[in-house]
Scaffold this active site. Sequence first.
Site, PDB file in Angstrom:
ATOM      1  N   LYS A  53       0.838  -1.208   0.000  1.00 44.03           N
ATOM      2  CA  LYS A  53       0.000   0.000   0.000  1.00 44.03           C
ATOM      3  C   LYS A  53       0.872   1.258   0.000  1.00 44.03           C
ATOM      4  O   LYS A  53       0.615   2.213  -0.734  1.00 44.03           O
ATOM      5  CB  LYS A  53      -0.944  -0.010   1.215  1.00 44.03           C
ATOM      6  CG  LYS A  53      -2.066  -1.033   1.060  1.00 44.03           C
ATOM      7  CD  LYS A  53      -2.831  -1.289   2.351  1.00 44.03           C
ATOM      8  CE  LYS A  53      -3.840  -2.419   2.145  1.00 44.03           C
ATOM      9  NZ  LYS A  53      -4.550  -2.823   3.355  1.00 44.03           N
ATOM     10  N   GLN A  97      -4.556  -1.540   9.626  1.00 45.37           N
ATOM     11  CA  GLN A  97      -4.439  -2.860   8.994  1.00 45.37           C
ATOM     12  C   GLN A  97      -5.030  -3.936   9.904  1.00 45.37           C
ATOM     13  O   GLN A  97      -4.662  -4.041  11.075  1.00 45.37           O
ATOM     14  CB  GLN A  97      -2.963  -3.162   8.690  1.00 45.37           C
ATOM     15  CG  GLN A  97      -2.747  -4.452   7.931  1.00 45.37           C
ATOM     16  CD  GLN A  97      -3.356  -4.415   6.524  1.00 45.37           C
ATOM     17  OE1 GLN A  97      -3.212  -3.445   5.788  1.00 45.37           O
ATOM     18  NE2 GLN A  97      -4.055  -5.482   6.157  1.00 45.37           N
ATOM     19  N   ASP A 120     -11.043   2.995   3.984  1.00 43.96           N
ATOM     20  CA  ASP A 120     -11.393   1.574   3.834  1.00 43.96           C
ATOM     21  C   ASP A 120     -12.912   1.402   3.717  1.00 43.96           C
ATOM     22  O   ASP A 120     -13.392   0.345   3.316  1.00 43.96           O
ATOM     23  CB  ASP A 120     -10.891   0.775   5.049  1.00 43.96           C
ATOM     24  CG  ASP A 120      -9.618   0.001   4.744  1.00 43.96           C
ATOM     25  OD1 ASP A 120      -9.336  -0.214   3.547  1.00 43.96           O
ATOM     26  OD2 ASP A 120      -8.917  -0.386   5.696  1.00 43.96           O
TER      27      ASP A 120
END
Length: 283
Positions: A53, A97, A120
């Site tokens: 990422k 994460q 997200d």
Amino acid sequence: MSAVLVDGKLVSQVLRDKMKCRVDAMLDRGVKPGLAVILVGENAASQVYVRNKVAACDSIGIQSTEIRLPVDVPERVVLENLVQLNNDPTVNGILVQLPLPAHINENLILETISPEKDVDGFHKVNVGAMVTGNAKFYPCTPHGIMMLLDFYGIPIEGQHAVVIGRSNIVGKPMALMLLEKGATVSICTSKTADLSMFTRQADIVVVAVGKPNMLEASMIKKGAAVIDVGINRLENGSLVGDVDYQSALTVAGFLTPVPGGVGPMTITMLLENTIRSSEMSRC
Ligand code: NDP
């Protein structure tokens, strides 16, 4: 017949080239979009995901900040970091994460992220907005799949889509997004009595389970679009999806490979959400 390969790497590159132009235009105006990633612990897979990422951000000019915290970090410290990032005007997107260690309340963490920076798309405000058709940020994996279907001209409206899996990050949002585009959607889970009865009728099958070879050719309608979300590491070290790839190739109309299908699109949609967040913060 051999299925058309749905090339997530290629589509990602096309989309990232366009995104880079948007970022360049922002940089010209003195604005640099920023993404902050919090990684708790040393989970090997999580470290790879975060590294990918960060590299993707760098490749198109998004500022990335990585915050690494030890596995035994108190929940309070993670929350304090989030509050600081919520208040930082140089940060447009915040990502924690997953998975988190067991002593940390995942829901509390996700809901502490400002919905305005929730790239997200997991915050309940954004999930609710998606349910009502007003999403600011769509969750990255199903969003990437919608982009793949669009790129390859795969029809959705009026089609029967079967989603296998009901997780909050893939299965449920995927089903909602297909529904929003006019598909007739079935959601199958581990409790579904006769899975192949559903999949054999499906024009689109999205498999998000995490079990190698669970969807094989006999379960697929001829010509269907088969989207394999699964990522499974075999004992010999190779990476495979949930679909029995070789047999599915002979029946499906479209098929995503693993790796190189859905995976790259997930990261690409994270970039899209971060750029969008930066653009929206300046409206
Ligand atoms: P979860 O473990 O949260 O969900 C798996 C789902 O599969 C559950 O809903 C479960 O049903 C269902 N399931 C399990 N066994 C069966 C079965 N025999 N038949 C039908 N359904 C079944 O996983 P995620 O959604 O988080 O991830 C799924 C896969 O996708 C994983 O391999 C993951 O690594 C991968 N992934 C890939 C991404 C990418 O970018 N390519 C991004 C995110 C995930 P039940 O709810 O009843 O238990």
